[in-house]
Design a protein around this motif. Structure first.
Motif, PDB file in Angstrom:
ATOM      1  N   CYS A  45       0.929  -1.227   0.028  1.00 45.76           N
ATOM      2  CA  CYS A  45      -0.117  -0.058  -0.054  1.00 45.76           C
ATOM      3  C   CYS A  45       0.779   1.121   0.048  1.00 45.76           C
ATOM      4  CB  CYS A  45      -1.022  -0.049   1.170  1.00 45.76           C
ATOM      5  SG  CYS A  45      -2.039   1.381   1.215  1.00 45.76           S
ATOM      6  N   CYS A  46       0.649   2.021  -1.020  1.00 46.22           N
ATOM      7  CA  CYS A  46       1.546   3.214  -1.199  1.00 46.22           C
ATOM      8  C   CYS A  46       0.899   4.592  -1.016  1.00 46.22           C
ATOM      9  CB  CYS A  46       2.156   3.234  -2.474  1.00 46.22           C
ATOM     10  SG  CYS A  46       3.147   1.512  -2.752  1.00 46.22           S
ATOM     11  N   LEU A  47       1.344   5.735  -0.785  1.00 47.93           N
ATOM     12  CA  LEU A  47       0.942   7.034  -0.809  1.00 47.93           C
ATOM     13  C   LEU A  47       2.016   7.909  -1.530  1.00 47.93           C
ATOM     14  CD1 LEU A  47      -1.360   8.780   0.159  1.00 47.93           C
ATOM     15  CD2 LEU A  47      -0.057   8.868   2.233  1.00 47.93           C
ATOM     16  N   ILE A  48       1.274   8.803  -2.304  1.00 47.76           N
ATOM     17  CA  ILE A  48       2.263   9.964  -3.028  1.00 47.76           C
ATOM     18  C   ILE A  48       2.533  10.727  -2.069  1.00 47.76           C
ATOM     19  CG2 ILE A  48       2.237  11.788  -4.439  1.00 47.76           C
ATOM     20  CD1 ILE A  48       0.173  10.379  -6.275  1.00 47.76           C
ATOM     21  N   ALA A  49       4.066  11.020  -1.766  1.00 45.96           N
ATOM     22  CA  ALA A  49       4.467  11.967  -0.954  1.00 45.96           C
ATOM     23  C   ALA A  49       4.175  13.514  -1.299  1.00 45.96           C
ATOM     24  CB  ALA A  49       6.120  11.871  -0.839  1.00 45.96           C
ATOM     25  N   GLY A  50       3.629  14.165  -0.021  1.00 43.60           N
ATOM     26  CA  GLY A  50       3.460  15.757  -0.266  1.00 43.60           C
ATOM     27  C   GLY A  50       4.843  16.480  -0.088  1.00 43.60           C
ATOM     28  N   GLY A  51       4.930  17.756  -0.407  1.00 45.19           N
ATOM     29  CA  GLY A  51       5.961  18.498   0.207  1.00 45.19           C
ATOM     30  C   GLY A  51       7.447  18.199  -0.269  1.00 45.19           C
ATOM     31  N   GLY A  52       8.265  18.377   0.306  1.00 44.25           N
ATOM     32  CA  GLY A  52       9.492  17.953  -0.076  1.00 44.25           C
ATOM     33  C   GLY A  52       9.800  16.519   0.069  1.00 44.25           C
ATOM     34  N   THR A  53      10.401  16.005  -1.043  1.00 43.43           N
ATOM     35  CA  THR A  53      10.662  14.368  -1.173  1.00 43.43           C
ATOM     36  C   THR A  53      12.097  14.407  -1.026  1.00 43.43           C
ATOM     37  OG1 THR A  53      10.551  14.511  -3.424  1.00 43.43           O
ATOM     38  CG2 THR A  53       8.471  14.127  -2.394  1.00 43.43           C
ATOM     39  N   THR A  54      12.454  12.888  -1.097  1.00 40.74           N
ATOM     40  CA  THR A  54      13.934  12.573  -1.018  1.00 40.74           C
ATOM     41  C   THR A  54      14.370  11.933  -2.136  1.00 40.74           C
ATOM     42  OG1 THR A  54      15.587  11.573   0.192  1.00 40.74           O
ATOM     43  CG2 THR A  54      13.546  10.377  -0.012  1.00 40.74           C
ATOM     44  N   THR A  55      15.751  11.870  -2.549  1.00 46.56           N
ATOM     45  CA  THR A  55      16.300  11.143  -3.669  1.00 46.56           C
ATOM     46  C   THR A  55      16.761   9.741  -3.132  1.00 46.56           C
ATOM     47  OG1 THR A  55      18.233  12.280  -3.571  1.00 46.56           O
ATOM     48  CG2 THR A  55      16.533  13.173  -5.063  1.00 46.56           C
ATOM     49  N   ARG A  56      16.766   8.704  -3.916  1.00 44.38           N
ATOM     50  CA  ARG A  56      17.468   7.549  -3.957  1.00 44.38           C
ATOM     51  C   ARG A  56      18.036   7.139  -5.038  1.00 44.38           C
ATOM     52  NH1 ARG A  56      14.131   3.715   0.330  1.00 44.38           N
ATOM     53  NH2 ARG A  56      16.056   3.288   1.605  1.00 44.38           N
ATOM     54  N   GLU A  57      19.197   6.696  -5.085  1.00 39.51           N
ATOM     55  CA  GLU A  57      20.157   6.348  -6.227  1.00 39.51           C
ATOM     56  C   GLU A  57      19.988   7.567  -7.349  1.00 39.51           C
ATOM     57  OE1 GLU A  57      18.525   2.538  -7.145  1.00 39.51           O
ATOM     58  OE2 GLU A  57      18.825   1.765  -5.347  1.00 39.51           O
ATOM     59  N   GLY A  58      19.869   8.627  -7.169  1.00 38.76           N
ATOM     60  CA  GLY A  58      19.773   9.806  -7.924  1.00 38.76           C
ATOM     61  C   GLY A  58      18.586   9.950  -8.508  1.00 38.76           C
ATOM     62  N   LYS A  59      17.508   9.396  -8.110  1.00 40.24           N
ATOM     63  CA  LYS A  59      15.988   9.587  -8.780  1.00 40.24           C
ATOM     64  C   LYS A  59      15.206  10.169  -7.655  1.00 40.24           C
ATOM     65  CE  LYS A  59      16.468   6.112 -11.977  1.00 40.24           C
ATOM     66  NZ  LYS A  59      16.209   4.484 -12.483  1.00 40.24           N
ATOM     67  N   ARG A  60      14.343  11.031  -7.842  1.00 44.99           N
ATOM     68  CA  ARG A  60      13.388  11.556  -6.969  1.00 44.99           C
ATOM     69  C   ARG A  60      12.041  10.395  -6.570  1.00 44.99           C
ATOM     70  NH1 ARG A  60       9.212  16.362  -7.694  1.00 44.99           N
ATOM     71  NH2 ARG A  60       7.736  15.915  -6.216  1.00 44.99           N
ATOM     72  N   VAL A  61      12.311  10.227  -5.153  1.00 45.99           N
ATOM     73  CA  VAL A  61      11.144   9.371  -4.539  1.00 45.99           C
ATOM     74  C   VAL A  61       9.777  10.187  -4.376  1.00 45.99           C
ATOM     75  CG1 VAL A  61      10.428   7.901  -2.585  1.00 45.99           C
ATOM     76  CG2 VAL A  61      12.910   7.879  -3.606  1.00 45.99           C
ATOM     77  N   ASP A  62       8.795   9.775  -5.061  1.00 41.02           N
ATOM     78  CA  ASP A  62       7.391  10.478  -4.980  1.00 41.02           C
ATOM     79  C   ASP A  62       6.458   9.758  -4.376  1.00 41.02           C
ATOM     80  OD1 ASP A  62       8.068  12.652  -6.686  1.00 41.02           O
ATOM     81  OD2 ASP A  62       8.630  10.974  -8.318  1.00 41.02           O
ATOM     82  N   CYS A  63       6.753   8.485  -3.850  1.00 36.44           N
ATOM     83  CA  CYS A  63       5.652   7.640  -3.144  1.00 36.44           C
ATOM     84  C   CYS A  63       6.480   6.657  -2.173  1.00 36.44           C
ATOM     85  CB  CYS A  63       4.931   6.942  -4.075  1.00 36.44           C
ATOM     86  SG  CYS A  63       4.029   7.539  -5.135  1.00 36.44           S
ATOM     87  N   GLY A  64       5.929   6.586  -0.892  1.00 38.27           N
ATOM     88  CA  GLY A  64       6.383   5.553   0.065  1.00 38.27           C
ATOM     89  C   GLY A  64       5.295   4.491   0.237  1.00 38.27           C
ATOM     90  N   CYS A  65       5.909   3.102   0.615  1.00 39.16           N
ATOM     91  CA  CYS A  65       4.951   2.264   0.561  1.00 39.16           C
ATOM     92  C   CYS A  65       5.065   1.436   2.368  1.00 39.16           C
ATOM     93  CB  CYS A  65       5.160   1.150  -0.219  1.00 39.16           C
ATOM     94  SG  CYS A  65       5.289   1.739  -2.086  1.00 39.16           S
ATOM     95  N   ASP A  66       4.034   0.740   2.471  1.00 40.86           N
ATOM     96  CA  ASP A  66       4.056   0.427   3.769  1.00 40.86           C
ATOM     97  C   ASP A  66       5.253  -1.060   4.118  1.00 40.86           C
ATOM     98  OD1 ASP A  66       2.669  -1.702   2.529  1.00 40.86           O
ATOM     99  OD2 ASP A  66       0.920  -1.761   3.496  1.00 40.86           O
ATOM    100  N   ASN A  67       5.670  -1.536   2.761  1.00 43.01           N
ATOM    101  CA  ASN A  67       6.605  -2.386   2.943  1.00 43.01           C
ATOM    102  C   ASN A  67       8.289  -1.842   2.926  1.00 43.01           C
ATOM    103  OD1 ASN A  67       6.850  -1.656   0.260  1.00 43.01           O
ATOM    104  ND2 ASN A  67       6.760  -3.847  -0.559  1.00 43.01           N
ATOM    105  N   ASP A  68       8.269  -0.572   3.303  1.00 42.62           N
ATOM    106  CA  ASP A  68       9.311   0.141   3.190  1.00 42.62           C
ATOM    107  C   ASP A  68      10.052   0.222   1.824  1.00 42.62           C
ATOM    108  OD1 ASP A  68       9.546   0.714   6.004  1.00 42.62           O
ATOM    109  OD2 ASP A  68      10.553  -1.308   6.170  1.00 42.62           O
ATOM    110  N   GLY A  69       9.158   0.029   0.745  1.00 41.80           N
ATOM    111  CA  GLY A  69       9.552   0.545  -0.573  1.00 41.80           C
ATOM    112  C   GLY A  69       9.106   1.634  -1.052  1.00 41.80           C
ATOM    113  N   TYR A  70       9.709   2.216  -2.130  1.00 44.48           N
ATOM    114  CA  TYR A  70       9.457   3.260  -2.611  1.00 44.48           C
ATOM    115  C   TYR A  70       9.296   3.390  -4.298  1.00 44.48           C
ATOM    116  CZ  TYR A  70      14.437   2.779  -3.295  1.00 44.48           C
ATOM    117  OH  TYR A  70      15.745   2.429  -3.731  1.00 44.48           O
TER     118      TYR A  70
END
Length: 104
Positions: A45-70
């Motif tokens: 289950c995932c949700l689009i992140a609001g406001g400032g987001t982070t980057t992982r591996e040089g790409k912008r992360v726009d959603c976080g998920c309940d399994n610690d995925g993105y």
């Protein structure tokens, strides 16, 4: 409710008990918003992140998920089944996956 139904062609209905005519609730269809959680094919289950987001591996992360995925980017809504991308394990590429449910 009737004005929204007339404007959009879909909406909510009042539910009544057949035997008594008593109001027992509502049911219907509503528009899907950007802030609603959704489920992807692996069950996360995932949700689009609001406001400032982070980057992982040089790409912008726009959603976080309940399994610690993105997830990267926003849902692609151009097809009947919406898709979104996630990082392929052990690779620099992104993989597209279908969104299976939207919640309100």
């Amino acid at each position: 409710m009737q004005a929204e139904f007339d404007e959009r062609g879909f909406g909510w209905w009042a539910l009544e008990a057949r035997e008594t005519g008593e109001f027992i609730g509502r049911a219907g269809l509503d528009e899907v918003g950007e802030d609603m959680p959704f489920t992807v094919t692996n069950g996360a289950c995932c949700l689009i992140a609001g406001g400032g987001t982070t980057t992982r591996e040089g790409k912008r992360v726009d959603c976080g998920c309940d399994n610690d995925g993105y997830l990267y980017g926003y849902p692609n809504k151009t097809a009947a089944v919406w898709n979104i991308s996630y990082p392929a394990p052990g690779s620099d590429t992104s993989v597209s996956t279908p969104i299976t449910k939207m919640y309100q």
